[in-house]
Scaffold this active site. Structure first.
Site, PDB file in Angstrom:
ATOM      1  N   GLU A 170      -3.137  11.758  -8.355  1.00 43.10           N
ATOM      2  CA  GLU A 170      -3.503  10.751  -9.356  1.00 43.10           C
ATOM      3  C   GLU A 170      -5.014  10.778  -9.612  1.00 43.10           C
ATOM      4  O   GLU A 170      -5.468  10.567 -10.720  1.00 43.10           O
ATOM      5  CB  GLU A 170      -3.094   9.359  -8.877  1.00 43.10           C
ATOM      6  CG  GLU A 170      -1.616   9.069  -9.042  1.00 43.10           C
ATOM      7  CD  GLU A 170      -1.333   7.601  -8.797  1.00 43.10           C
ATOM      8  OE1 GLU A 170      -2.040   6.999  -7.972  1.00 43.10           O
ATOM      9  OE2 GLU A 170      -0.425   7.055  -9.436  1.00 43.10           O
ATOM     10  N   SER A 202       8.534   0.479   0.489  1.00 43.20           N
ATOM     11  CA  SER A 202       8.420  -0.798   1.200  1.00 43.20           C
ATOM     12  C   SER A 202       9.753  -1.237   1.779  1.00 43.20           C
ATOM     13  O   SER A 202      10.812  -0.941   1.224  1.00 43.20           O
ATOM     14  CB  SER A 202       7.947  -1.892   0.245  1.00 43.20           C
ATOM     15  OG  SER A 202       6.660  -1.624  -0.212  1.00 43.20           O
ATOM     16  N   SER A 257      -2.341  -4.848  -0.030  1.00 46.47           N
ATOM     17  CA  SER A 257      -2.948  -6.125  -0.399  1.00 46.47           C
ATOM     18  C   SER A 257      -4.465  -5.988  -0.468  1.00 46.47           C
ATOM     19  O   SER A 257      -5.052  -5.047   0.063  1.00 46.47           O
ATOM     20  CB  SER A 257      -2.600  -7.178   0.645  1.00 46.47           C
ATOM     21  OG  SER A 257      -3.275  -6.904   1.849  1.00 46.47           O
ATOM     22  N   GLN A 304      11.423   4.057  -6.606  1.00 43.82           N
ATOM     23  CA  GLN A 304      10.680   4.263  -5.368  1.00 43.82           C
ATOM     24  C   GLN A 304      11.386   3.563  -4.209  1.00 43.82           C
ATOM     25  O   GLN A 304      11.995   2.517  -4.403  1.00 43.82           O
ATOM     26  CB  GLN A 304       9.264   3.690  -5.531  1.00 43.82           C
ATOM     27  CG  GLN A 304       8.269   4.254  -4.543  1.00 43.82           C
ATOM     28  CD  GLN A 304       6.849   3.805  -4.830  1.00 43.82           C
ATOM     29  OE1 GLN A 304       6.586   2.612  -4.920  1.00 43.82           O
ATOM     30  NE2 GLN A 304       5.942   4.749  -4.980  1.00 43.82           N
ATOM     31  N   GLY A 305      11.277   4.111  -3.033  1.00 45.87           N
ATOM     32  CA  GLY A 305      11.845   3.473  -1.844  1.00 45.87           C
ATOM     33  C   GLY A 305      10.887   3.606  -0.673  1.00 45.87           C
ATOM     34  O   GLY A 305      11.117   4.397   0.242  1.00 45.87           O
ATOM     35  N   SER A 329      11.544  -0.925  -8.247  1.00 47.99           N
ATOM     36  CA  SER A 329      11.674  -1.132  -9.691  1.00 47.99           C
ATOM     37  C   SER A 329      12.774  -0.231 -10.229  1.00 47.99           C
ATOM     38  O   SER A 329      12.880   0.927  -9.824  1.00 47.99           O
ATOM     39  CB  SER A 329      10.389  -0.747 -10.416  1.00 47.99           C
ATOM     40  OG  SER A 329       9.319  -1.501  -9.961  1.00 47.99           O
TER      41      SER A 329
END
Lengths: 295, 383, 295, 383
Positions: B243, B128, B364, B125-126, B160
């Site tokens: 999802e 953040s 968050s 994933q890219g 990750s």
């Protein structure tokens, strides 16, 4: 009645903080130079609690809170207690017995370790065969011995209180460090085009770290003075100080990680050092419910 | 309202259970992502060959096309069987793939989807960036259109499996000077392209699965844009509705298993005789049950209306905070043993340290509460 | 598997809420008209749980959550359980035994009271001499009897679970009411020239009320279905629902008072009605730690 | 640092204790404010005659001119002796009087201060308004200057003892069109003046001590302005530095007494055998000790520097939240007895209900946290 540090005490505090900042910065806690202990001894940190130095517990508490703020080695705690109740300024490892095991911290170049066995302070020999390795708290080497060595108890019951008090001071310093780290980061880190400390959600997390520090530090001062005064309730006050300091250190460490966001999770960053130290401190001369209900 | 499963669903659950019982590998998944890669690929291939990959994905791209309920049954049984985490396949299976299904062109789908299911492609994933964590719309990594290519410069963080990935779902700013949610694009980035540098990040729990990725004039064909140039925000958000509340099932089952284990251990050790410990375990058991109920309720809403219910936004927050409460009690019950932890250990302490991320990553806890207050209760937007 | 209300169930919910809004508004909870119980009986609320009505527990839970949202009389809980396990639709007072006392709620015009004695549901006679007075929860009259009357136990063990379930439904409704009251107020009340709900500190208090409602309501649905299905773990699921609903009702009531500020402290305003009701509900068929660890 | 008191201070403490032991009335202070008025006046007069009123007030206005430490010793002993709350004299003694000492003219001081100490004048407060609670600067009640008078219109709320008060410390807007902290004045308002209407407010704990006050063309001489027209904000804020941390001593001692009683009761009843209860009591005992330490530390700072230390702002928040934790445990220990509460009862349940105000009145807990974050930690101002 005076619970604010006097001029001499402020001078001790400042000198300690200054020395630590230059020679023992927090961000190097996991990677202290081999010669650090020698430096500590030369500067007199290892022997300052010995009776001939004449420092009272109040001043010790102030100094150890500053040392704790920089995550000074936990071996200084056991060394300081030994210096007062046994004498000398030799390095003494910190022992945490329990579950049929003995955990030794900072045991390199020591022959004795100090800890609490069944509510009594004692010294035990450090076997020559220990193999120190990193544990949870990366600032302290750990040697686990799979049997509980028999200690020589120290006679004076105040030695336990002394260790509790100094460990509480370390925890107060650790809580302070986390509070300051969180507030500093909240001022510079921007999200949604504002410093995150502008947002009440973050601001209030930071405010609560300040509350915990103020509460724990105040009780630390009172407890130290009660020990100095031979107050009948000194044992309770020290237990209260230790409990509140342990909680402040742990909760502030957690708050600091949350405020730091992703960065706070990383090994490179410093917030986890406070968290892991807080866990370690909570096992040094821990306080029971009964300790807090007594007297 | 009814908690029983249909005969067909119960049969499906038994099939899952039987297959997992026979096939879950005994060996543990390696912790190091590079060592883990062959393991992850082999296990995904095994799943695929047995028909367990992409249970609710369309059949034409190698999926099974089964129902949402069956998908959940599979995920529950998978977690209960203690089957290994899908590791390097996680982003492709749970995020990149679903996004392609919802948004990609036929060519993009038929190329990538089967490869993802067969673990022939690893995705990362890219999203953040160092300056855009909770504030995803603050993305600064930019892609300049040059002919039929995008020339990419900038940096992404918290990626990750970056060092083992073949492809990256990359969100970047393709319209110069655009602000916030506008002018972003969702791009399939080739991780082997020249100009990409990867700096691993170790976490305080010892894992080194994450990385920061740097882009220095990386050239990616415009054909790799998904959903159209400037449509990146919409595309990124669409995955959420795919999802539809299944994203946390694995965590939830794990929470339930952990609480049951803590109760067993505390009973065996006698720790449960302490009223405080017993009370906390009882509370956690109730909360874990409620979490399953809340998930079932949300799924039922999806089955009934096609949309998650308004409580879907609560599930993420509650799952993460409950997980942290469980981990904290777990380490308290360990007592001094926590002090022995060192990097590389895989135990409750590692879980506990890892789960500090739960209230940070993916929005968050603070942002989640803003969302609940604003979207569920209609309070005025603060930001 | 389906944990969302079906069309019939939604119709029941809506009809209940509509009737309550028109005939039994929350802000009149402390001052119900004398004829309310007759109205409740005429509308069928008192007898709807009797076996011949054929309502399942899931539907009951939905309906009682709506009744609870308007702080309907707690006597409906005991009446409903009696209707199912004893028969009839006569008003039955709610009994809370303990500490050698018996507290009766809504005992006017009743001859029997239903409660839980040593984990078993039972019926006891209501003495003719009681003198009902207001208690903490201003919506329920209280009669305290200074001895613990001997109850006739109900045979079916499910009666206890039924009372727990309906009381949990009331608590979920009470939590919902507090959540909605807080959010509504946070939208209109201004301080510092903004609606207070704009501030994260208030917004997050409100968000947490929504979380607690979602958690408790979900478990309530599951528990009701588990009881309907004769699930082996039904007792645990009902206990979990009751515990989480009690907590949601109490914590949301507190949050609602805090959001309302000074107004929330006053007798005239409604927030304290939810708080006091939450306290009362927590003593109806309460859940122990053991109940939650069993099974 | 030292916790022992000087010989002189110890003697003073003994004097306080002896006098209180001999003179604290056996009868309880009536709950109804009108019934309580003669009681409050008689008790204050007794205190005054024995030299215990205005311990740290200047001698020239009837005070004792003693030290801050002695003031604290008196407050501690007063609370320990279970002496009655000073009730209707509270605002005059703890707020109005101190504000006059800091800001008023000689004429204002020599008229009011001795009368306050002798309970010949009862004061009430007029700060909060229906639209200005946490946001004190949002005051809308206005005073128009006409000749040598102010003509006052508007309303104040949460005014204790309004119906028995002779004077009110009233903050209002005297400059038309002024905004926020500017253009406010602090005025001595005659509560018997024509145009004042008082509507009592009952609280959920049953007390009816508070009121809303309405002003309809109420005329007050300009000579009653304290500290100058337009100086109201500065005057109102100055009281805080006069109190210098003594404002919460009574609450703190009461908290300590309550926790000690709960521990005794729980030991007697056996409730303390529950580890959870014991743990909570132990925690509260530690916190109550720390609260005293924090207050002593703050007072020491004042004695040393003339200013409260930065932690002063923590004391208010911690006192209020700790008090609520104590009350909550107290009612949990009461069990079902809480259900018997009715208006007029004076027990732990009433205290518990009353103390919901602790995190609201005088600046909500939310505002306190803003202040701590901004003033102690230097975080950016949100409002």
């Amino acid at each position: 009645m005076d619970l604010a540090p006097n001029t001499d005490q402020i001078a001790y505090q400042t000198a300690t903080a200054d020395w630590c900042r230059d020679n023992m910065p927090l961000d190097q806690a996991r990677n202290r130079p081999a010669g650090l202990w020698k430096q500590l001894a030369e500067m007199g940190w290892t022997g300052m609690t010995s009776p001939e130095m004449g420092l009272n517990h109040a001043t010790e508490a102030l100094v150890f809170a500053e040392l704790g703020r920089f995550l000074a080695p936990v071996g200084l705690l056991s060394t300081a207690v030994a210096a007062r109740w046994v004498g000398g300024d030799a390095k003494v490892a910190l022992a945490i017995p329990g579950d049929g095991k003995l955990r030794l911290f900072d045991a390199e170049d020591t022959t004795a370790a100090l800890g609490i066995w069944n509510g009594k302070a004692g010294l035990t020999m450090v076997p020559g065969t220990i193999e120190p390795r990193p544990g949870l708290d990366l600032s302290a080497s750990l040697s686990v011995i799979d049997l509980d060595l028999i200690p020589n108890p120290l006679e004076d019951p105040r030695a336990v209180h002394h260790l509790q008090l100094l460990a509480a001071a370390y925890a107060v310093g650790c809580a302070d460090a986390a509070r300051d780290m969180a507030a500093s980061y909240a001022k510079i880190r921007e999200q949604f085009e504002r410093p995150i400390g502008w947002f009440q959600a973050i601001k209030h997390i930071c405010a609560d770290t300040a509350v915990r520090c103020a509460v724990a530090r105040s009780q630390l001062y009172y407890a130290a003075c009660a020990l100095d005064a031979g107050d009948a309730e000194a044992a309770f006050h020290i237990a209260a100080a230790k409990r509140l300091a342990d909680q402040a250190a742990l909760e502030n460490a957690r708050a600091n990680i949350q405020v730091h966001g992703g960065i706070g999770m990383t090994d490179d960053a410093t917030p986890h050092l406070c968290l892991k130290r807080a866990h370690l401190l909570s096992f040094i001369a821990p306080v029971t419910t009964a300790d807090l209900l007594k007297g | 309202m009814d908690i029983s499963f249909s005969a067909q669903e119960t049969r499906f659950r038994e099939e899952c259970r039987d297959w997992l019982h026979a096939n879950v590998p005994c060996e543990k998944r390696p912790l190091d992502p590079t060592e883990a890669l062959p393991f992850d690929k082999a296990w995904q291939r095994t799943l695929y060959d047995a028909g367990w990959a992409g249970i609710s994905w369309p059949k034409e791209y190698g999926g099974r096309g089964l129902s949402l309920i069956q998908q959940i049954i599979w995920l529950e049984e998978y977690a209960r069987a203690g089957a290994p985490w899908i590791g390097a396949n996680f982003v492709g299976i749970n995020h990149g793939g679903p996004t392609l299904i919802m948004n990609a062109s036929e060519a993009q789908k038929s190329f990538h989807l089967p490869r993802i299911l067969r673990a022939e492609e690893i995705w990362c994933q890219g999203f953040s960036e160092p300056g855009a964590g909770s504030d995803l719309a603050g993305i600064k990594t930019r892609g300049r259109v040059e002919g039929d290519e995008l020339v990419i410069n900038g940096s992404k963080i918290w990626t990750s499996f970056a060092h083992v990935a073949d492809w990256q779902e990359l969100v970047l700013r393709t319209e110069e000077g655009s602000l916030r949610h506008k002018g972003l694009s969702w791009v399939i980035c080739d991780m082997h392209a020249p100009g990409i540098t990867i700096r691993p990040i170790r976490l305080m729990s010892g894992e080194a699965e994450l990385a920061q990725v740097f882009y220095d004039d990386v050239r990616i064909p415009l054909a790799n844009v998904v959903g159209g140039l400037g449509e990146g925000w919409r595309v990124a958000m669409s995955t959420l509705s795919f999802e539809r509340g299944t994203g946390f099932i694995a965590d939830q089952v794990k929470h339930a298993i952990t609480v049951a284990r803590l109760i067993d251990d505390a009973s065996a050790s006698g720790a449960i005789k302490n009223d405080q410990i017993a009370g906390e375990l009882a509370q956690l058991r109730a909360e874990v049950a409620a979490l399953r109920a809340m998930t079932y309720r949300n799924i039922s809403e999806v089955v009934r209306t096609g949309q998650p219910g308004p409580e879907a936004s609560v599930i993420r927050l509650f799952t993460s905070e409950l997980g942290q409460r469980i981990d904290r009690l777990a380490v308290r019950l360990k007592g001094q043993d926590i002090l022995d932890f060192s990097y590389g250990d895989r135990d409750d302490t590692q879980e506990y340290l890892r789960h500090y991320a739960a209230t940070i990553a993916g929005g968050s806890a603070q942002i989640q509460r803003d969302i609940i207050g604003e979207r569920m209760l209609g309070l005025p937007k603060s930001r």
